[in-house]
Design an enzyme around this catalytic site. Structure first.
Site, PDB file in Angstrom:
ATOM      1  N   GLY A  43       0.834  -1.196   0.000  1.00 58.83           N
ATOM      2  CA  GLY A  43       0.000   0.000   0.000  1.00 58.83           C
ATOM      3  C   GLY A  43       0.863   1.239   0.000  1.00 58.83           C
ATOM      4  N   GLY A  45       0.805   5.651   0.652  1.00 59.04           N
ATOM      5  CA  GLY A  45       0.179   6.917   1.005  1.00 59.04           C
ATOM      6  C   GLY A  45       1.069   8.042   0.540  1.00 59.04           C
ATOM      7  N   PHE A  47       2.908   9.919   2.320  1.00 55.91           N
ATOM      8  CA  PHE A  47       4.124  10.101   3.103  1.00 55.91           C
ATOM      9  C   PHE A  47       4.755   8.789   3.541  1.00 55.91           C
ATOM     10  CE2 PHE A  47       1.586  13.869   3.355  1.00 55.91           C
ATOM     11  CZ  PHE A  47       2.512  14.867   3.092  1.00 55.91           C
ATOM     12  N   THR A  50       3.992   0.913   2.396  1.00 55.73           N
ATOM     13  CA  THR A  50       4.053  -0.325   3.169  1.00 55.73           C
ATOM     14  C   THR A  50       4.430  -1.480   2.246  1.00 55.73           C
ATOM     15  OG1 THR A  50       2.383   0.488   4.711  1.00 55.73           O
ATOM     16  CG2 THR A  50       2.792  -1.877   4.694  1.00 55.73           C
ATOM     17  N   ASP A 164      -8.486   8.433  14.222  1.00 54.14           N
ATOM     18  CA  ASP A 164      -8.712   8.219  12.783  1.00 54.14           C
ATOM     19  C   ASP A 164      -9.339   6.849  12.534  1.00 54.14           C
ATOM     20  OD1 ASP A 164      -8.752   8.894  10.092  1.00 54.14           O
ATOM     21  OD2 ASP A 164      -6.712   8.188   9.718  1.00 54.14           O
ATOM     22  N   THR A 401       2.462  14.214  -5.539  1.00 50.63           N
ATOM     23  CA  THR A 401       2.401  15.605  -5.994  1.00 50.63           C
ATOM     24  C   THR A 401       1.044  15.863  -6.649  1.00 50.63           C
ATOM     25  OG1 THR A 401       3.332  15.133  -8.189  1.00 50.63           O
ATOM     26  CG2 THR A 401       4.895  15.686  -6.414  1.00 50.63           C
ATOM     27  N   ASN A 468     -30.385  -0.975 -15.534  1.00 47.18           N
ATOM     28  CA  ASN A 468     -31.215  -1.863 -16.350  1.00 47.18           C
ATOM     29  C   ASN A 468     -30.617  -3.259 -16.502  1.00 47.18           C
ATOM     30  OD1 ASN A 468     -29.102  -1.352 -18.038  1.00 47.18           O
ATOM     31  ND2 ASN A 468     -30.303  -0.334 -19.641  1.00 47.18           N
TER      32      ASN A 468
END
EC number: 2.7.11.1
Length: 498
Positions: A43, A45, A47, A50, A164, A401, A468
């Site tokens: 994973g 993020g 900053f 992992t 969090d 960025t 549908n």
């Protein structure tokens, strides 16, 4: 192993790097690769990343969160990493909480090695439950939720507030049917101090408590966030739907009347079929006044939690909504980006100038530091955490960025979604073969192009918005998704305005 005998002498550079360089963690620099071999990325993020890693001495697999030191530009950020590690050490060894193995610091990064939880997220488990016995019940939800609340109870008993809580921050330890659910991310956690309240806005959209928005809060915010998770487990959608459109690069000061007034919807489906005791518990957890909110210990003693949750199936719409809630963010972000690419100079007005002013090095993208400085110049008083959250919200491709189109898609006025020509351009982007329909394969291609999803996400999106049932999304279905989806903004913004 083998390091005590026959090792080569230390060089001058070794001595400098290991003894003289100031460290963030306050202990000697150490090469983590002496102890662990790194594998696939698990994973990423803004900053930290992992990785799967394997302990060289035992062959046992772990997860390693690596944080580049260059992203820790302030003392506040450095202290936050130290606190995260300290808290993980403090709560380690308890059930329903990920176990930390160790922490390391080298010249470039800080590494946190922890237990590998390979059993998937909450929604994955619910999918598995449905597949194994063909339905999902309140009793199933109560079993899952018990683990979440137990993690909260442990944290609070150890004088830690998580700050969090959300479904993504819980993983099952393995794929086994009886695997334990564990809290995995303590990056926002802090120690509770008697009589002290916190002011900084932290947490994640959908799960943030009203007192956080008001600037004074304590451990009760964890109960609120857990209550939101329970609401989602029983209905498939969050009670307060403040989405990505409410977080633009101009501000993170959200004032959402719906959150502050705590208006709960218990009338729409499937709530008439949900037990009174479940709704009673949610009401106790989502009480506006923190001091009147039920404690984690009392949640565990609530009748609904103590084997009184009904075992009858919950309406299938709940599972359907959960899939939509998980997958919608990515597709809608991508569609907004496509719309932004098609806007004229006149339509974006001053946004281009604002981007150019923030892009100090004229690289064509805004870094975290540039975003922070740019916001300061506009009079923003955002904290480091708030700027990080803005960065994450606007950075569609997750490369750390914000490029020009990402900036425009995050800051453009949402009334663009009401204009058919913009929606049609976005629809055409996905409709690669011009058939007038978007297929699973076309969604998958578009999301993979931007590193935003996989085949499972694409399949879920098609099934949720294909009204549908022809296996495809037509233009009308696409417009409905964009205009009336769960991410429709319901709050208002204060602070800097573009």
């Amino acid at each position: 192993m083998g390091n005590c005998c026959g090792s080569k002498p230390l060089t001058a550079s070794d001595i400098v790097s290991d003894q003289k360089q100031e460290t963030i963690l306050g202990k000697p620099l150490e090469d983590i690769k002496k102890h662990y071999s790194f594998g696939d990325e698990l994973g990423k993020g803004n900053f930290g990343t992992t990785y799967l890693c394997k302990e060289n001495s035992t062959g046992k697999s772990y997860a390693c969160k690596s944080i580049p030191k260059r992203t820790l530009s302030s003392e506040e950020e450095k202290e936050a990493v130290k606190t995260e590690i300290q808290i993980m050490d403090h709560v380690s060894g308890q059930p329903n909480i990920v176990q930390i193995k160790g922490s390391y610091e080298d010249n470039n990064s800080i590494h946190i090695v922890m237990e590998l939880c390979g059993g998937g997220e909450l929604f994955d488990k619910i999918d598995a439950l449905v597949k194994s016995h063909s339905y999902y019940s309140e009793k199933d939800a109560a079993g899952i939720f018990r683990s979440i609340v137990n993690a909260v109870k442990i944290c609070h008993s150890l004088d830690v507030v998580h700050r969090d809580l959300k479904p993504e921050n819980f993983l099952f330890s393995s794929k086994d049917e009886n695997a334990m659910l564990k809290a995995i991310d303590f990056g926002c956690s802090v120690y509770i101090k008697e009589g002290k309240t916190f002011e900084r806005v932290v947490g994640s959209k959908y799960y943030i408590a009203p007192e956080v928005l008001e600037g004074s809060y304590g451990k009760e915010i964890d109960i609120w966030s857990a209550g939101v998770i329970l609401y989602i487990l029983l209905s498939g959608v969050p009670p307060f739907q403040t989405g990505i459109e409410s977080i633009i690069v101009s501000t993170l000061c959200i004032v959402d009347a719906e959150i502050k007034e705590c208006r709960l919807d218990f009338e729409s489906q499937p709530w008439p079929l949900i037990s009174f005791k479940a709704k009673h518990l949610i009401g106790k957890m989502l009480t506006k006044k923190p001091k009147e909110r039920i404690s984690a210990a009392d949640v565990l003693e609530h009748p609904w939690m103590k084997s009184e949750a009904p075992d009858k199936p919950i309406d299938n719409v709940v599972l359907s909504r959960m899939k939509q809630f998980r997958a919608m963010n990515k597709l809608k972000k991508l569609a907004l980006k496509v719309i932004a690419e098609g806007l004229s100079e006149e339509e974006i007005k001053g946004l281009k100038t604002m981007f150019e002013n923030m892009d100090m090095d004229k690289s064509g993208s805004i870094t975290y530091e540039e975003l922070k400085m740019g916001l300061n110049r506009h009079g923003s008083k955002l904290s480091e955490t708030e700027v990080k959250q803005l960065m994450e919200a606007a950075d569609v491709d997750g490369n750390g960025t914000i490029d020009y189109i990402e900036f425009i898609s995050a800051t453009m006025h949402r009334h663009r979604l009401e204009r058919d020509e913009h929606l049609y351009k976005a629809f055409q982007y996905f409709d690669k073969d011009g058939s007038g329909h978007i297929t699973k394969e076309e969604v998958e291609i578009a999301m993979k192009e931007h590193g935003m999803g996989d085949e499972a996400n694409a399949k879920d999106l098609i099934s949720e918005f294909d009204k549908n049932n022809d296996g495809k999304i037509d233009y009308e279905e696409f417009c409905t998704m964009m205009r009336n989806g769960i991410l429709q903004p319901q709050g208002k913004l204060v602070g800097i305005h573009i």
